[in-house]
Design a protein around this motif. Structure first.
Motif, PDB file in Angstrom:
ATOM      1  N   LYS A  23       0.825  -1.222   0.000  1.00  0.00           N
ATOM      2  CA  LYS A  23       0.000   0.000   0.000  1.00  0.00           C
ATOM      3  C   LYS A  23       0.858   1.271   0.000  1.00  0.00           C
ATOM      4  O   LYS A  23       0.323   2.375   0.051  1.00  0.00           O
ATOM      5  CB  LYS A  23      -0.911   0.014   1.238  1.00  0.00           C
ATOM      6  N   SER A  24       2.165   1.126  -0.054  1.00  0.00           N
ATOM      7  CA  SER A  24       3.058   2.285   0.012  1.00  0.00           C
ATOM      8  C   SER A  24       3.351   2.826  -1.379  1.00  0.00           C
ATOM      9  O   SER A  24       2.935   2.257  -2.390  1.00  0.00           O
ATOM     10  CB  SER A  24       4.372   1.891   0.695  1.00  0.00           C
ATOM     11  N   ASP A  25       4.095   3.936  -1.419  1.00  0.00           N
ATOM     12  CA  ASP A  25       4.501   4.540  -2.688  1.00  0.00           C
ATOM     13  C   ASP A  25       5.801   3.924  -3.212  1.00  0.00           C
ATOM     14  O   ASP A  25       6.267   4.293  -4.292  1.00  0.00           O
ATOM     15  CB  ASP A  25       4.694   6.059  -2.516  1.00  0.00           C
ATOM     16  N   TYR A  26       6.383   3.025  -2.441  1.00  0.00           N
ATOM     17  CA  TYR A  26       7.616   2.354  -2.860  1.00  0.00           C
ATOM     18  C   TYR A  26       7.272   1.026  -3.543  1.00  0.00           C
ATOM     19  O   TYR A  26       6.285   0.373  -3.186  1.00  0.00           O
ATOM     20  CB  TYR A  26       8.532   2.094  -1.655  1.00  0.00           C
ATOM     21  N   SER A  27       8.108   0.625  -4.495  1.00  0.00           N
ATOM     22  CA  SER A  27       7.826  -0.593  -5.254  1.00  0.00           C
ATOM     23  C   SER A  27       8.213  -1.867  -4.510  1.00  0.00           C
ATOM     24  O   SER A  27       7.748  -2.952  -4.851  1.00  0.00           O
ATOM     25  CB  SER A  27       8.577  -0.559  -6.592  1.00  0.00           C
ATOM     26  N   LEU A  28       9.089  -1.747  -3.492  1.00  0.00           N
ATOM     27  CA  LEU A  28       9.624  -2.870  -2.717  1.00  0.00           C
ATOM     28  C   LEU A  28      10.601  -3.745  -3.512  1.00  0.00           C
ATOM     29  O   LEU A  28      11.090  -4.759  -3.000  1.00  0.00           O
ATOM     30  CB  LEU A  28       8.501  -3.770  -2.164  1.00  0.00           C
ATOM     31  N   THR A  29      10.891  -3.369  -4.749  1.00  0.00           N
ATOM     32  CA  THR A  29      11.753  -4.214  -5.587  1.00  0.00           C
ATOM     33  C   THR A  29      13.198  -4.230  -5.101  1.00  0.00           C
ATOM     34  O   THR A  29      13.890  -5.241  -5.256  1.00  0.00           O
ATOM     35  CB  THR A  29      11.720  -3.729  -7.044  1.00  0.00           C
ATOM     36  N   THR A  30      13.660  -3.125  -4.507  1.00  0.00           N
ATOM     37  CA  THR A  30      15.058  -3.064  -4.061  1.00  0.00           C
ATOM     38  C   THR A  30      15.302  -3.972  -2.869  1.00  0.00           C
ATOM     39  O   THR A  30      16.287  -4.715  -2.827  1.00  0.00           O
ATOM     40  CB  THR A  30      15.455  -1.618  -3.706  1.00  0.00           C
ATOM     41  N   ILE A  31      14.403  -3.953  -1.885  1.00  0.00           N
ATOM     42  CA  ILE A  31      14.562  -4.822  -0.717  1.00  0.00           C
ATOM     43  C   ILE A  31      14.383  -6.285  -1.103  1.00  0.00           C
ATOM     44  O   ILE A  31      15.060  -7.171  -0.565  1.00  0.00           O
ATOM     45  CB  ILE A  31      13.568  -4.440   0.419  1.00  0.00           C
ATOM     46  N   ILE A  32      13.510  -6.561  -2.050  1.00  0.00           N
ATOM     47  CA  ILE A  32      13.317  -7.938  -2.514  1.00  0.00           C
ATOM     48  C   ILE A  32      14.596  -8.452  -3.164  1.00  0.00           C
ATOM     49  O   ILE A  32      15.063  -9.559  -2.859  1.00  0.00           O
ATOM     50  CB  ILE A  32      12.135  -8.024  -3.502  1.00  0.00           C
ATOM     51  N   THR A  33      15.187  -7.645  -4.043  1.00  0.00           N
ATOM     52  CA  THR A  33      16.415  -8.054  -4.737  1.00  0.00           C
ATOM     53  C   THR A  33      17.558  -8.240  -3.744  1.00  0.00           C
ATOM     54  O   THR A  33      18.292  -9.238  -3.798  1.00  0.00           O
ATOM     55  CB  THR A  33      16.819  -7.003  -5.790  1.00  0.00           C
ATOM     56  N   PHE A  34      17.715  -7.279  -2.804  1.00  0.00           N
ATOM     57  CA  PHE A  34      18.777  -7.385  -1.801  1.00  0.00           C
ATOM     58  C   PHE A  34      18.602  -8.634  -0.939  1.00  0.00           C
ATOM     59  O   PHE A  34      19.569  -9.364  -0.672  1.00  0.00           O
ATOM     60  CB  PHE A  34      18.795  -6.137  -0.914  1.00  0.00           C
ATOM     61  N   SER A  35      17.377  -8.896  -0.504  1.00  0.00           N
ATOM     62  CA  SER A  35      17.116 -10.052   0.347  1.00  0.00           C
ATOM     63  C   SER A  35      17.426 -11.351  -0.384  1.00  0.00           C
ATOM     64  O   SER A  35      17.972 -12.294   0.205  1.00  0.00           O
ATOM     65  CB  SER A  35      15.650 -10.057   0.801  1.00  0.00           C
TER      66      SER A  35
ATOM     67  N   ASN B  66       9.554 -15.557  -0.557  1.00  0.00           N
ATOM     68  CA  ASN B  66      10.087 -15.157  -1.862  1.00  0.00           C
ATOM     69  C   ASN B  66      11.570 -15.473  -1.983  1.00  0.00           C
ATOM     70  O   ASN B  66      12.010 -16.043  -2.986  1.00  0.00           O
ATOM     71  CB  ASN B  66       9.842 -13.658  -2.080  1.00  0.00           C
ATOM     72  N   VAL B  67      12.350 -15.114  -0.956  1.00  0.00           N
ATOM     73  CA  VAL B  67      13.799 -15.342  -1.038  1.00  0.00           C
ATOM     74  C   VAL B  67      14.108 -16.840  -0.959  1.00  0.00           C
ATOM     75  O   VAL B  67      15.066 -17.321  -1.586  1.00  0.00           O
ATOM     76  CB  VAL B  67      14.558 -14.562   0.052  1.00  0.00           C
ATOM     77  N   GLY B  68      13.305 -17.594  -0.194  1.00  0.00           N
ATOM     78  CA  GLY B  68      13.522 -19.032  -0.115  1.00  0.00           C
ATOM     79  C   GLY B  68      13.258 -19.723  -1.443  1.00  0.00           C
ATOM     80  O   GLY B  68      14.054 -20.556  -1.901  1.00  0.00           O
ATOM     81  N   SER B  69      12.141 -19.370  -2.073  1.00  0.00           N
ATOM     82  CA  SER B  69      11.815 -19.963  -3.371  1.00  0.00           C
ATOM     83  C   SER B  69      12.788 -19.512  -4.445  1.00  0.00           C
ATOM     84  O   SER B  69      13.094 -20.265  -5.381  1.00  0.00           O
ATOM     85  CB  SER B  69      10.378 -19.612  -3.769  1.00  0.00           C
ATOM     86  N   GLN B  70      13.320 -18.282  -4.313  1.00  0.00           N
ATOM     87  CA  GLN B  70      14.318 -17.798  -5.264  1.00  0.00           C
ATOM     88  C   GLN B  70      15.587 -18.643  -5.203  1.00  0.00           C
ATOM     89  O   GLN B  70      16.201 -18.929  -6.236  1.00  0.00           O
ATOM     90  CB  GLN B  70      14.655 -16.331  -4.958  1.00  0.00           C
ATOM     91  N   TYR B  71      15.955 -19.068  -4.001  1.00  0.00           N
ATOM     92  CA  TYR B  71      17.148 -19.903  -3.853  1.00  0.00           C
ATOM     93  C   TYR B  71      16.972 -21.237  -4.579  1.00  0.00           C
ATOM     94  O   TYR B  71      17.858 -21.679  -5.314  1.00  0.00           O
ATOM     95  CB  TYR B  71      17.441 -20.153  -2.374  1.00  0.00           C
ATOM     96  N   PHE B  72      15.815 -21.867  -4.379  1.00  0.00           N
ATOM     97  CA  PHE B  72      15.564 -23.136  -5.062  1.00  0.00           C
ATOM     98  C   PHE B  72      15.507 -22.940  -6.572  1.00  0.00           C
ATOM     99  O   PHE B  72      16.025 -23.762  -7.341  1.00  0.00           O
ATOM    100  CB  PHE B  72      14.253 -23.746  -4.558  1.00  0.00           C
ATOM    101  N   CYS B  73      14.884 -21.846  -6.992  1.00  0.00           N
ATOM    102  CA  CYS B  73      14.760 -21.559  -8.424  1.00  0.00           C
ATOM    103  C   CYS B  73      16.128 -21.389  -9.075  1.00  0.00           C
ATOM    104  O   CYS B  73      16.453 -22.056 -10.061  1.00  0.00           O
ATOM    105  CB  CYS B  73      13.927 -20.291  -8.614  1.00  0.00           C
ATOM    106  N   ILE B  74      16.938 -20.519  -8.518  1.00  0.00           N
ATOM    107  CA  ILE B  74      18.208 -20.194  -9.150  1.00  0.00           C
ATOM    108  C   ILE B  74      19.213 -21.338  -9.025  1.00  0.00           C
ATOM    109  O   ILE B  74      20.097 -21.498  -9.865  1.00  0.00           O
ATOM    110  CB  ILE B  74      18.773 -18.882  -8.566  1.00  0.00           C
ATOM    111  N   THR B  75      19.068 -22.179  -7.982  1.00  0.00           N
ATOM    112  CA  THR B  75      19.914 -23.368  -7.877  1.00  0.00           C
ATOM    113  C   THR B  75      19.628 -24.324  -9.034  1.00  0.00           C
ATOM    114  O   THR B  75      20.545 -24.851  -9.670  1.00  0.00           O
ATOM    115  CB  THR B  75      19.676 -24.085  -6.535  1.00  0.00           C
TER     116      THR B  75
END
Length: 340
Positions: free
Chosen positions: A40-52, A260-269
């Motif tokens: 609900k914020s004005d931020y996209s949250l994409t930066t924290i998602i990528t960093f995490s 999201n970060v957990g599934s990203q690990y399995f995906c990229i592995t």
């Protein structure tokens, strides 16, 4: 599905790849869209998602590359690399840039379905880059499949970029066009990254665990340049009032971030294992099929609108990807006959 190039992957390895690429990556897209829908914020949250994602993958992939007996604190207890660090730095720069840009396109009216369809153009770009810079050769059927995919992408996205405001008067959706331009740039960069990764594996050996760790770990210092945004977006997620239950005062958005970060690990592995076993173009085609499954999930579960042209375009892209699989299998059989 992807032809003879995968015949030398063992059954257990193939099952792991299917589970991680399709299960992990599709779950990742699902949770990512949930994060965006609940934001609900004005931020996209994409930066924290990528960093995490980069931080989490770095931590988990550290241990296969560590040697606590033979190494020391000065080297962070890491084993000597099989591939020189300078080569990883080149890959890191490309990987970090594509990750940031791919997540940032949500600011330009690019929905998840459109993002998925356009990202499927990776097959086309990979062919062009491989032909021009990798001295690769493709048969007629492979070229036809690329034309089919290109046509599907055009069908799906052109009506969204240009809308008719009145009789014979058209209006260009500039935000949408900028978003597509960013996606095109990341596709080109991703094609070079895949080709470069393939060349490294051919020259030094298939050290996919080393690749997974260093492409993420060496990129972490780059987030210092966007650290204020990382902190701000983390606070938005952490202090979100949508709790798991009224009794458990933990932000649902924070749980979504962890998923999201957990599934990203399995995906990229899974993707890294596949990249170490086959060519960059075959990896791209496998990911096209995976993206199509994610597209169906996005439309059915989240109710995202997919126009008739978008549906036709998506089906055309999938048809082109499957036709490439047939073409590659045919080419491999012909090459084997010539060798005999």
């Amino acid at each position: 599905m992807v032809g003879a190039e995968l015949t030398y992957i063992t059954l257990s390895q193939w099952l792991i790849i299917v589970y991680q690429v399709f299960g992990g990556c599709c779950t990742n897209v699902f949770v990512l869209e949930t994060l965006f829908k609940n934001n609900k914020s004005d931020y996209s949250l994409t930066t924290i998602i990528t960093f995490s994602q980069f931080l989490f993958v770095s931590i988990l992939s550290y241990f296969p590359n560590a040697d606590f007996k033979q190494s020391n604190l000065r080297s962070l207890y890491l084993k000597p690399t099989q591939i020189p660090i300078k080569n990883w730095l080149v890959l890191v720069a490309m990987f970090f840039t594509t990750s940031i840009l791919n997540n940032a396109v949500s600011k330009f009216n690019i929905t998840i379905p459109v993002h998925i369809i356009f990202r499927s153009s990776g097959t086309v770009v990979t062919v062009l880059v491989g032909r021009m810079f990798g001295k690769k050769r493709y048969n007629r059927d492979q070229i036809i499949s690329v034309v089919i995919i290109s046509f599907g992408i055009l069908i799906a996205n052109l009506p969204l970029a240009i809308s008719e405001t009145s009789y014979h008067h058209f209006k260009v959706n500039y935000d949408f066009v900028i978003g597509l331009s960013i996606l095109l740039s990341t596709s080109i960069l991703g094609a070079f990254m895949g080709l470069y990764n393939e060349l490294l594996f051919k020259k030094y050996g298939t050290y996919w665990q080393e690749s997974l760790f260093y492409t993420h770990f060496l990129a972490l210092p780059l987030f210092l340049f966007v650290s204020p945004i990382v902190i701000k977006e983390f606070n938005i997620i952490w202090y979100d009032k949508n709790y798991i239950t009224p009794e458990i005062k933990i932000s649902q958005q924070f749980i979504n971030l962890l998923l999201n970060v957990g599934s990203q690990y399995f995906c990229i592995t899974g993707v890294n294992i596949l990249a170490s076993k086959t060519t960059a173009l075959t990896v791209t085609v496998v990911l096209v099929v995976r993206k199509f499954i994610s597209l169906i999930m996005s439309v059915l579960w989240f109710g995202n609108e997919l126009t008739i042209s978008g549906l036709v375009g998506a089906m055309t892209v999938l048809s082109g990807a499957l036709y490439y699989s047939y073409a590659t299998n045919k080419k491999n059989k012909e090459d084997n006959i010539k060798l005999e």
